[in-house]
Design a protein around this motif. Structure first.
Motif, short mmCIF file in Angstrom:
data_model
loop_
_atom_site.label_atom_id
_atom_site.label_comp_id
_atom_site.label_asym_id
_atom_site.label_seq_id
_atom_site.Cartn_x
_atom_site.Cartn_y
_atom_site.Cartn_z
N UNK A 180 0.85 -1.18 0.00
CA UNK A 180 0.00 0.00 0.00
C UNK A 180 0.89 1.23 0.00
N UNK A 181 0.50 2.23 -0.77
CA UNK A 181 1.19 3.52 -0.75
C UNK A 181 0.19 4.62 -0.49
N UNK A 182 0.72 5.76 -0.07
CA UNK A 182 -0.11 6.93 0.17
C UNK A 182 0.52 8.13 -0.53
N UNK A 183 -0.30 8.82 -1.30
CA UNK A 183 0.12 10.11 -1.84
C UNK A 183 -0.45 11.12 -0.85
N UNK A 184 0.43 11.62 0.03
CA UNK A 184 0.01 12.49 1.12
C UNK A 184 0.12 13.93 0.66
N UNK A 185 -1.00 14.65 0.75
CA UNK A 185 -1.05 16.03 0.28
C UNK A 185 -1.57 16.95 1.39
N UNK A 186 -1.26 18.23 1.25
CA UNK A 186 -1.80 19.22 2.18
C UNK A 186 -3.27 19.51 1.80
N UNK A 187 -4.03 20.19 2.66
CA UNK A 187 -5.45 20.44 2.36
C UNK A 187 -5.68 21.21 1.05
N UNK A 188 -4.75 22.07 0.68
CA UNK A 188 -4.89 22.83 -0.58
C UNK A 188 -4.52 21.98 -1.80
N UNK A 189 -3.95 20.82 -1.54
CA UNK A 189 -3.50 19.90 -2.60
C UNK A 189 -2.45 20.56 -3.51
N UNK A 190 -1.57 21.33 -2.87
CA UNK A 190 -0.49 21.98 -3.60
C UNK A 190 0.88 21.40 -3.25
N UNK A 191 0.92 20.57 -2.20
CA UNK A 191 2.18 19.97 -1.77
C UNK A 191 1.97 18.48 -1.49
N UNK A 192 3.07 17.73 -1.65
CA UNK A 192 3.07 16.29 -1.35
C UNK A 192 4.18 16.00 -0.36
N UNK A 193 3.92 15.04 0.51
CA UNK A 193 4.91 14.62 1.51
C UNK A 193 5.73 13.46 0.96
N UNK A 194 7.04 13.57 1.07
CA UNK A 194 7.94 12.52 0.60
C UNK A 194 8.89 12.15 1.73
N UNK A 195 9.34 10.91 1.69
CA UNK A 195 10.34 10.42 2.64
C UNK A 195 11.59 10.02 1.86
N UNK A 196 12.75 10.25 2.44
CA UNK A 196 13.98 9.80 1.80
C UNK A 196 14.23 8.37 2.25
N UNK A 197 13.91 7.41 1.37
CA UNK A 197 13.99 6.00 1.71
C UNK A 197 15.42 5.49 1.60
N UNK A 198 15.88 4.88 2.67
CA UNK A 198 17.26 4.41 2.74
C UNK A 198 17.57 3.31 1.73
#
Length: 192
Positions: A51-69
């Motif tokens: 499962x993946x999540x495209x995590x966005x702010x309420x305005x849907x102008x930004x996405x959250x990313x993680x730096x995967x090792x």
């Protein structure tokens, strides 16, 4: 077959593929759900549900990313079902574990995107994991970009918000950048 699995199969049968990639991958995922008893477990070593999540702010102008090792790249958040057939619950749990976010919610409880992803062999927690497929279900999750972030040290070394275009460019994985993250942003912009 559990009620939850039957509901997932029904949702996938009715899922409207966004493009040719999603339609082809939808069929692979459906076939596997119908034929592989342990598809929600990592014990199914050649392919399993993730499962993946495209995590966005309420305005849907930004996405959250993680730096995967493991992948040495900025990437979306997510993980293995590990036997839990409630995939939206898994997505929300993975977001919390990988980012430290506590106040997240789905934009919709419906599947946002589908992908069959190849995973190269790698070392995890000191053991070799053979190359395999992730039959991936993606959900669109909303979070407050002002909430404090934290890393999950055994998986990622940074977590941050990016504009939608910056999120695509931040990834060093070309196939993900061109075929997954761009698609997720296109689908997101169509929701606005």
């Amino acid at each position: 077959m559990t009620k939850v699995r039957k509901e997932l199969i029904k949702e996938l049968e009715m899922y409207r593929a966004y493009n040719e990639q999603e339609e082809a991958d939808r069929q692979v995922i459906l076939d596997s759900l119908l034929s592989e008893e342990l598809i929600f477990e990592r014990a199914e070593s050649t392919k399993h549900i993730t499962v993946s999540a495209w995590v966005v702010n309420p305005e849907k102008t930004k996405a959250l990313m993680a730096y995967h090792n493991i992948y040495d790249s900025w990437a979306w958040l997510g993980g293995h079902a590990d036997g839990d057939e409630n995939l939206l619950r898994v997505a929300l749990k993975e977001v919390s574990e990988e980012s430290g976010l506590k106040r997240t919610h789905p934009v919709s409880e419906s599947i946002f995107s589908l992908e069959v992803l190849t995973v190269d062999g790698h070392i995890k927690k000191g053991s070799y994991i053979s190359s395999h497929l992730h039959l991936n279900i993606t959900y669109l999750i909303e979070a407050d970009e002002q909430e404090e972030l934290s890393t999950k040290e055994d998986e990622n070394s940074a977590v941050d918000w990016f504009t939608l275009d910056e999120a695509v460019e931040a990834s060093s994985e070309i196939w993900f950048r061109e075929n997954i993250y761009r698609k997720l942003n296109e689908k997101l912009r169509e929701l606005k």
